[in-house]
Every structure is written in structure tokens, then in C-alpha cells.
Design a protein around this motif. Structure first.
Motif, PDB file in Angstrom:
ATOM      1  N   UNK A  26      -3.075   6.785  10.747  1.00 18.01           N
ATOM      2  CA  UNK A  26      -4.102   7.453  11.531  1.00 18.01           C
ATOM      3  C   UNK A  26      -4.014   7.023  12.984  1.00 18.01           C
ATOM      4  N   UNK A  27      -5.050   7.294  13.723  1.00 20.55           N
ATOM      5  CA  UNK A  27      -5.065   6.923  15.134  1.00 20.55           C
ATOM      6  C   UNK A  27      -5.090   5.404  15.300  1.00 20.55           C
ATOM      7  N   UNK A  28      -5.867   4.695  14.446  1.00 19.46           N
ATOM      8  CA  UNK A  28      -6.034   3.247  14.583  1.00 19.46           C
ATOM      9  C   UNK A  28      -5.709   2.453  13.331  1.00 19.46           C
ATOM     10  N   UNK A  29      -5.377   3.136  12.250  1.00 19.57           N
ATOM     11  CA  UNK A  29      -5.126   2.429  10.991  1.00 19.57           C
ATOM     12  C   UNK A  29      -3.856   2.921  10.327  1.00 19.57           C
ATOM     13  N   UNK A  30      -3.333   2.061   9.457  1.00 19.35           N
ATOM     14  CA  UNK A  30      -2.143   2.368   8.675  1.00 19.35           C
ATOM     15  C   UNK A  30      -2.404   1.907   7.240  1.00 19.35           C
ATOM     16  N   UNK A  31      -2.055   2.758   6.271  1.00 20.50           N
ATOM     17  CA  UNK A  31      -2.198   2.409   4.863  1.00 20.50           C
ATOM     18  C   UNK A  31      -0.800   2.291   4.262  1.00 20.50           C
ATOM     19  N   UNK A  32      -0.566   1.177   3.573  1.00 19.88           N
ATOM     20  CA  UNK A  32       0.720   0.958   2.909  1.00 19.88           C
ATOM     21  C   UNK A  32       0.484   0.545   1.467  1.00 19.88           C
ATOM     22  N   UNK A  33       1.507   0.737   0.641  1.00 22.87           N
ATOM     23  CA  UNK A  33       1.480   0.208  -0.717  1.00 22.87           C
ATOM     24  C   UNK A  33       2.653  -0.746  -0.837  1.00 22.87           C
ATOM     25  N   UNK A  48      -0.854  -9.270  14.974  1.00 23.43           N
ATOM     26  CA  UNK A  48      -2.026  -8.882  15.773  1.00 23.43           C
ATOM     27  C   UNK A  48      -2.894  -7.861  15.060  1.00 23.43           C
ATOM     28  N   UNK A  49      -2.615  -7.599  13.799  1.00 22.02           N
ATOM     29  CA  UNK A  49      -3.335  -6.583  13.035  1.00 22.02           C
ATOM     30  C   UNK A  49      -4.276  -7.221  12.030  1.00 22.02           C
ATOM     31  N   UNK A  50      -5.506  -6.720  11.974  1.00 18.28           N
ATOM     32  CA  UNK A  50      -6.372  -7.070  10.861  1.00 18.28           C
ATOM     33  C   UNK A  50      -5.755  -6.438   9.620  1.00 18.28           C
ATOM     34  N   UNK A  51      -5.852  -7.126   8.476  1.00 16.84           N
ATOM     35  CA  UNK A  51      -5.238  -6.639   7.237  1.00 16.84           C
ATOM     36  C   UNK A  51      -6.242  -6.756   6.107  1.00 16.84           C
ATOM     37  N   UNK A  52      -6.529  -5.644   5.458  1.00 23.48           N
ATOM     38  CA  UNK A  52      -7.399  -5.642   4.283  1.00 23.48           C
ATOM     39  C   UNK A  52      -6.621  -5.042   3.134  1.00 23.48           C
ATOM     40  N   UNK A  99      -3.952  -1.722   7.698  1.00 27.06           N
ATOM     41  CA  UNK A  99      -3.769  -2.488   8.926  1.00 27.06           C
ATOM     42  C   UNK A  99      -4.435  -1.766  10.089  1.00 27.06           C
ATOM     43  N   UNK A 100      -5.061  -2.563  10.951  1.00 29.87           N
ATOM     44  CA  UNK A 100      -5.638  -2.023  12.184  1.00 29.87           C
ATOM     45  C   UNK A 100      -5.424  -3.042  13.294  1.00 29.87           C
ATOM     46  N   UNK A 101      -4.815  -2.662  14.401  1.00 29.31           N
ATOM     47  CA  UNK A 101      -4.208  -1.358  14.646  1.00 29.31           C
ATOM     48  C   UNK A 101      -2.939  -1.183  13.810  1.00 29.31           C
TER      49      UNK A 101
END
Length: 107
Positions: A26-33, A48-52, A99-101
Motif C-alpha cells: 500500500x502507500x505506507x504498509x507492506x504485507x508479506x507471508x 527502520x520499519x515497525x513490524x507486526x 511492515x510500515x513503512x
């Protein structure tokens, strides 16, 4: 902005020897598996990315901020940006990470 990715169009990648799939950006997030194998090793690192994350399957030991957390199916976590962390793969499985960014090194 719409970003729909059908599973057959997901992009396969590898980072530090770990296989993963980029699911959506997306504009500010990335989803991975993440597709963890029992032989994978994720040493201490930081970004430098927050990770949830959400554990789909497998068992892991997540280490950060001087603590160790055993994670298994259904567990979730959040790691602040710029915090050193590592993951020990106890049992192979899959984890969805957000991840964001966006992680430029995963593109």
C-alpha cells in the motif's frame, strides 16, 4: 488506490535465506507471508520499519528488548522500528508480517 493481489500473482522473494511472498503493498504498509523452514536462521537485525505479525503455523522464539517469546499458531506480535530482534525457528511454518513503512529491501 486499490491493491488487490490474487495468490497466483503474489511475488516470491528471499531475504537472509528465508523464502517469503510479497502479498500486498500500500502507500505506507507492506504485507508479506514468511515461509520459514526448520533450517532457516534469522540473526539479530534491525530495520527502520515497525513490524507486526500473525503466526499461521509453526513454532518460533522471538527475541527482542532482552526478552524471549515463544510463539505458535494464532499468536501475534509487534516490534517497534529500529529495535534489534531475531527469530529462532523451532518448527517450520508460515507467518504473515506487516511492515510500515514499506521495506524497500523486500521489493
Amino acid at each position: 488506490m486499490k491493491n488487490i493481489v490474487k495468490k497466483e500473482n503474489a511475488v516470491n522473494r528471499q531475504f537472509l535465506g528465508v523464502d517469503f511472498v510479497v502479498l500486498s503493498i500500500g502507500k505506507n504498509t507492506m504485507v508479506t507471508k514468511m515461509l520459514y523452514k526448520s533450517t532457516d536462521n534469522v540473526p539479530f537485525h534491525r530495520h527502520a520499519n515497525e513490524q507486526s505479525g500473525y503466526v499461521i503455523s509453526g513454532r518460533y522464539i522471538l527475541k527482542f528488548e532482552g526478552e524471549e517469546y515463544e510463539l505458535s499458531q494464532g499468536d501475534t506480535y509487534s516490534i517497534p522500528a529500529d529495535v534489534e530482534h531475531s527469530i529462532v525457528i523451532v518448527e517450520a511454518g508460515e507467518v504473515v508480517d506487516v511492515f510500515s513503512p514499506i521495506r524497500q529491501d523486500y521489493l
